[in-house]
Write a protein that holds these residues in place. Structure first.
Motif, PDB file in Angstrom:
ATOM      1  N   UNK A 195     -40.997 -19.921 -17.235  1.00  0.00           N
ATOM      2  CA  UNK A 195     -39.758 -19.076 -17.078  1.00  0.00           C
ATOM      3  C   UNK A 195     -38.768 -19.491 -17.851  1.00  0.00           C
ATOM      4  N   UNK A 196     -37.981 -20.449 -17.289  1.00  0.00           N
ATOM      5  CA  UNK A 196     -36.791 -21.164 -17.187  1.00  0.00           C
ATOM      6  C   UNK A 196     -36.339 -21.274 -19.379  1.00  0.00           C
ATOM      7  N   UNK A 197     -38.164 -21.509 -19.630  1.00  0.00           N
ATOM      8  CA  UNK A 197     -37.568 -21.744 -20.454  1.00  0.00           C
ATOM      9  C   UNK A 197     -37.451 -20.836 -21.785  1.00  0.00           C
ATOM     10  N   UNK A 198     -38.693 -19.869 -21.020  1.00  0.00           N
ATOM     11  CA  UNK A 198     -38.769 -18.360 -21.477  1.00  0.00           C
ATOM     12  C   UNK A 198     -39.823 -18.465 -23.065  1.00  0.00           C
ATOM     13  N   UNK A 199     -40.729 -19.201 -22.329  1.00  0.00           N
ATOM     14  CA  UNK A 199     -41.894 -18.888 -22.993  1.00  0.00           C
ATOM     15  C   UNK A 199     -42.733 -18.536 -22.762  1.00  0.00           C
ATOM     16  N   UNK A 200     -42.586 -17.829 -21.794  1.00  0.00           N
ATOM     17  CA  UNK A 200     -43.493 -16.838 -21.006  1.00  0.00           C
ATOM     18  C   UNK A 200     -42.774 -15.423 -20.766  1.00  0.00           C
ATOM     19  N   UNK A 201     -42.979 -13.843 -20.743  1.00  0.00           N
ATOM     20  CA  UNK A 201     -42.558 -12.769 -20.335  1.00  0.00           C
ATOM     21  C   UNK A 201     -41.621 -12.483 -22.045  1.00  0.00           C
ATOM     22  N   UNK A 202     -41.912 -13.158 -22.913  1.00  0.00           N
ATOM     23  CA  UNK A 202     -40.676 -13.490 -24.416  1.00  0.00           C
ATOM     24  C   UNK A 202     -40.944 -11.598 -24.905  1.00  0.00           C
ATOM     25  N   UNK A 203     -40.199 -11.534 -25.923  1.00  0.00           N
ATOM     26  CA  UNK A 203     -39.815 -10.405 -26.524  1.00  0.00           C
ATOM     27  C   UNK A 203     -41.379 -10.116 -27.291  1.00  0.00           C
ATOM     28  N   UNK A 204     -42.239  -9.605 -26.956  1.00  0.00           N
ATOM     29  CA  UNK A 204     -43.774  -8.743 -27.361  1.00  0.00           C
ATOM     30  C   UNK A 204     -44.583  -9.451 -27.079  1.00  0.00           C
ATOM     31  N   UNK A 205     -44.352  -9.814 -25.789  1.00  0.00           N
ATOM     32  CA  UNK A 205     -45.692 -10.970 -25.517  1.00  0.00           C
ATOM     33  C   UNK A 205     -45.939 -10.129 -24.098  1.00  0.00           C
ATOM     34  N   UNK A 206     -47.257 -10.200 -23.882  1.00  0.00           N
ATOM     35  CA  UNK A 206     -48.030  -9.733 -22.575  1.00  0.00           C
ATOM     36  C   UNK A 206     -46.536 -10.028 -21.079  1.00  0.00           C
ATOM     37  N   UNK A 207     -46.586  -9.518 -20.477  1.00  0.00           N
ATOM     38  CA  UNK A 207     -45.736  -9.121 -19.370  1.00  0.00           C
ATOM     39  C   UNK A 207     -46.848 -10.093 -18.334  1.00  0.00           C
ATOM     40  N   UNK A 208     -46.419 -10.750 -17.386  1.00  0.00           N
ATOM     41  CA  UNK A 208     -47.511 -12.243 -17.014  1.00  0.00           C
ATOM     42  C   UNK A 208     -46.807 -12.032 -15.425  1.00  0.00           C
ATOM     43  N   UNK A 209     -47.032 -12.107 -14.012  1.00  0.00           N
ATOM     44  CA  UNK A 209     -46.987 -11.766 -13.083  1.00  0.00           C
ATOM     45  C   UNK A 209     -47.288 -12.647 -12.067  1.00  0.00           C
ATOM     46  N   UNK A 210     -47.099 -13.234 -10.944  1.00  0.00           N
ATOM     47  CA  UNK A 210     -47.424 -13.772 -10.055  1.00  0.00           C
ATOM     48  C   UNK A 210     -48.534 -12.502  -8.850  1.00  0.00           C
ATOM     49  N   UNK A 211     -49.524 -12.829  -8.658  1.00  0.00           N
ATOM     50  CA  UNK A 211     -50.387 -12.134  -8.056  1.00  0.00           C
ATOM     51  C   UNK A 211     -49.815 -12.462  -6.435  1.00  0.00           C
ATOM     52  N   UNK A 212     -50.846 -13.629  -6.590  1.00  0.00           N
ATOM     53  CA  UNK A 212     -50.661 -14.157  -5.011  1.00  0.00           C
ATOM     54  C   UNK A 212     -50.786 -15.460  -4.628  1.00  0.00           C
ATOM     55  N   UNK A 213     -50.148 -16.470  -3.820  1.00  0.00           N
ATOM     56  CA  UNK A 213     -50.314 -17.697  -3.360  1.00  0.00           C
ATOM     57  C   UNK A 213     -51.883 -17.980  -3.005  1.00  0.00           C
ATOM     58  N   UNK A 214     -53.041 -17.905  -3.769  1.00  0.00           N
ATOM     59  CA  UNK A 214     -54.316 -17.288  -3.180  1.00  0.00           C
ATOM     60  C   UNK A 214     -54.259 -18.917  -3.114  1.00  0.00           C
ATOM     61  N   UNK A 215     -54.480 -20.702  -3.356  1.00  0.00           N
ATOM     62  CA  UNK A 215     -54.680 -21.746  -3.623  1.00  0.00           C
ATOM     63  C   UNK A 215     -53.102 -22.220  -2.218  1.00  0.00           C
ATOM     64  N   UNK A 216     -53.974 -22.342  -1.114  1.00  0.00           N
ATOM     65  CA  UNK A 216     -53.104 -23.107  -0.088  1.00  0.00           C
ATOM     66  C   UNK A 216     -52.513 -24.162  -0.535  1.00  0.00           C
TER      67      UNK A 216
END
Length: 320
Positions: A195-216
Motif C-alpha cells: 500500500x505504501x509503495x502503491x503497488x496495489x490499488x493503483x490506476x487500472x488495477x482491481x481494487x483490493x480490501x482487507x475483508x477480515x482478520x480471520x487469522x488470529x
C-alpha cells in the motif's frame, strides 16, 4: 560479561544458524557478531539454504542456536518432545498478523462467501500465507466443509525459506490485482508495504480490501537451542542479546536492520498454539512433506504455481 580468554569455554564461539533468505542477512548477522564481540562474547554464524537443514544441524549438534521461524520452531518442539529451549524473539515477532484480502466486486463479504471462489496463497511452507490461514479457515464453524468448496491457487516460491522472502505473497497480490483470483492471504507486513509503495490499488488495477482478520495473531521468529546447550553459552548469549539498546547508536543500527521496533523480547510459547494445531497430523520427521499435494488435498481444486515458471494444472480434490 563474557567468558573472556580464561573463561570456561575459551576459544569456543557460540555458533548461530540463520537462513539466507535475502542479500541483507549476511550484513545483519555480521553486525550482530561484531556487537557480541564488543561485549566479550564470541559468536559466529552459519547461513543455511533452508529451515529444514538448519533444524537438522541444530538437532545433530553442528550449531548451538537456530534463528527459527514459527514453522521450524514448532517442528523442533515436536521433534524434541517439547524439550528444546527458547531464548528470545524480537518485539515485532509478537502478535504477527495475516490478512484475507479480497477483490472488490468478487461478491465476498464474509468468510462463508469464499465457497466456490478462487483463493490465492503463498508457498506451502509459509506460516503467514498458507499454513496458519488455512488452519484458521478449517477451525471456523463449518470450516472443513468450506475448505472443500474453495479453489486454491498456491504460489510455491522459494521453498525452504518458510515464506521469509515473501515471494509467494507478492504473487498473491499480483494475481489479485490482475483479476486472476478472488481472494488471497498476505501478511500485514507485506500488505502495508504494498500500500505504501502503491503497488496495489493503483490506476487500472482491481481494487483490493482487507475483508477480515480471520487469522488470529501469532508469534513469528524465535531463537531455539537444544537442551544440551551448556548453561554458560546460554547465559552468555542471553545476557548479551538483552543488553542491546536502541539508546546506543551502534546497537540501534543493527537492531533496526533486523526489524526490531524497540527491543528484544524474552521467549514465550503461547503464540505458537495454533501452529501446533496446524501440524498435529504432520509426522515428526526430518524434511516433512507438504500438508497438501496436488494428488491429496483439502480443497475443491488445487493449482500450484512454482519457481522456474512451472505450473501444475488444476487437480480435483482427491481426499474427502
Amino acid at each position: 560479561m563474557g567468558a573472556g580468554a580464561s573463561g570456561p569455554e575459551a576459544g569456543q564461539a557460540i555458533m548461530l544458524g540463520v537462513v539466507a533468505y535475502s542479500d541483507s542477512v549476511g550484513s545483519i548477522w555480521e553486525g550482530m557478531r561484531q556487537y557480541f564481540a564488543s561485549v566479550d562474547v564470541p559468536l559466529d554464524f552459519c547461513m543455511f539454504t533452508s529451515y529444514d537443514r538448519m533444524v537438522e544441524a541444530l538437532v545433530h549438534g553442528h550449531i548451538d542456536i537456530a534463528w527459527n521461524g514459527p514453522l521450524a520452531h514448532v517442528r523442533l518442539k515436536r521433534r524434541t518432545g517439547g524439550k528444546s529451549i527458547s531464548l528470545g524473539m524480537r518485539d515485532c515477532d509478537r502478535n504477527f498478523r495475516s490478512h484475507l484480502v479480497v477483490r472488490k466486486g468478487a461478491g465476498i463479504d464474509s468468510l462463508a462467501a469464499l465457497a466456490g471462489k478462487r483463493l490465492a496463497t503463498g508457498a506451502y511452507d509459509s506460516p503467514q500465507a498458507y499454513v496458519l490461514p488455512l488452519q484458521a479457515i478449517g477451525a471456523a464453524p463449518g470450516g472443513e466443509g468450506l475448505l472443500k468448496s474453495i479453489h486454491v491457487v498456491r504460489f510455491d516460491k522459494d521453498l525452504g525459506k518458510h515464506g521469509d522472502t515473501a515471494a509467494g505473497e507478492l504473487e498473491v497480490m499480483r494475481a489479485l490485482s490482475a483479476g486472476e483470483v478472488d481472494a488471497g492471504f498476505v501478511s500485514d507486513v507485506m500488505w502495508s508495504k504494498a500500500l505504501a509503495a502503491r503497488e496495489v490499488n493503483g490506476k487500472g488495477q482491481a481494487q483490493l480490501v482487507v475483508l477480515s482478520d480471520v487469522v488470529p495473531p501469532f508469534d513469528h521468529c524465535q531463537f531455539d537451542a537444544m537442551p544440551t546447550l551448556s548453561a554458560t553459552k546460554r547465559d552468555m548469549f542471553s545476557k548479551a542479546l538483552f543488553a542491546m539498546s536502541m539508546g546506543v547508536p551502534e546497537h540501534k543500527a543493527v537492531m533496526q536492520l533486523e526489524g526490531i521496533r524497540e527491543k528484544w523480547e524474552g521467549p514465550r510459547e503461547d503464540g505458537y498454539a495454533r501452529m501446533h494445531d496446524a501440524l498435529a497430523a504432520e509426522p515428526g520427521v526430518p524434511f516433512p512433506p507438504p500438508l497438501d499435494t496436488v494428488s491429496k488435498h483439502r480443497f475443491a481444486s488445487l493449482e500450484v504455481r512454482g519457481d522456474r515458471g512451472i505450473h501444475a494444472t488444476k487437480f480435483e480434490r482427491a481426499c474427502v
